[in-house]
Design a protein around this motif. Structure first.
Motif: not given
Length: 86
Positions: A35, A67-72, A74
């Motif tokens: 990713d 690392d990237q989460n659902d809240d855009k 990083s």
């Protein structure tokens, strides 16, 4: 409980469980790399070069993870194992 039962109860770790845990770590690491943006390998190399200007390090002792989460959001995580001072 006899003394012999105490010593018999200690079992060696199951190799299948150990192999499963190692495989989970490898899969998680590969998912993180998949990713990553296209510029990520070059950025990692440039970060290592900057650190090497100030401290002699082994490039294998540097890990960079994005690392990237659902809240855009990083997060760039950098772990460097520095040599011990003499």
């Amino acid at each position: 409980m006899s003394l012999l039962d105490y010593f018999k109860s200690k079992k060696k770790p199951n190799t299948a469980v150990t192999a499963k845990e190692r495989l989970q770590i490898i899969v998680a690491h590969q998912r993180g790399e998949r990713d990553a943006p296209d510029y990520f390998p070059q950025m990692k190399q440039e970060i290592i070069e900057v650190i090497k200007k100030y401290v002699h390090i082994d490039p294998d002792q540097v890990t960079v993870q994005l690392d990237q989460n659902d809240d855009k959001l990083s997060v760039l995580e950098l772990n460097v194992t520095l040599p011990e001072e003499k």
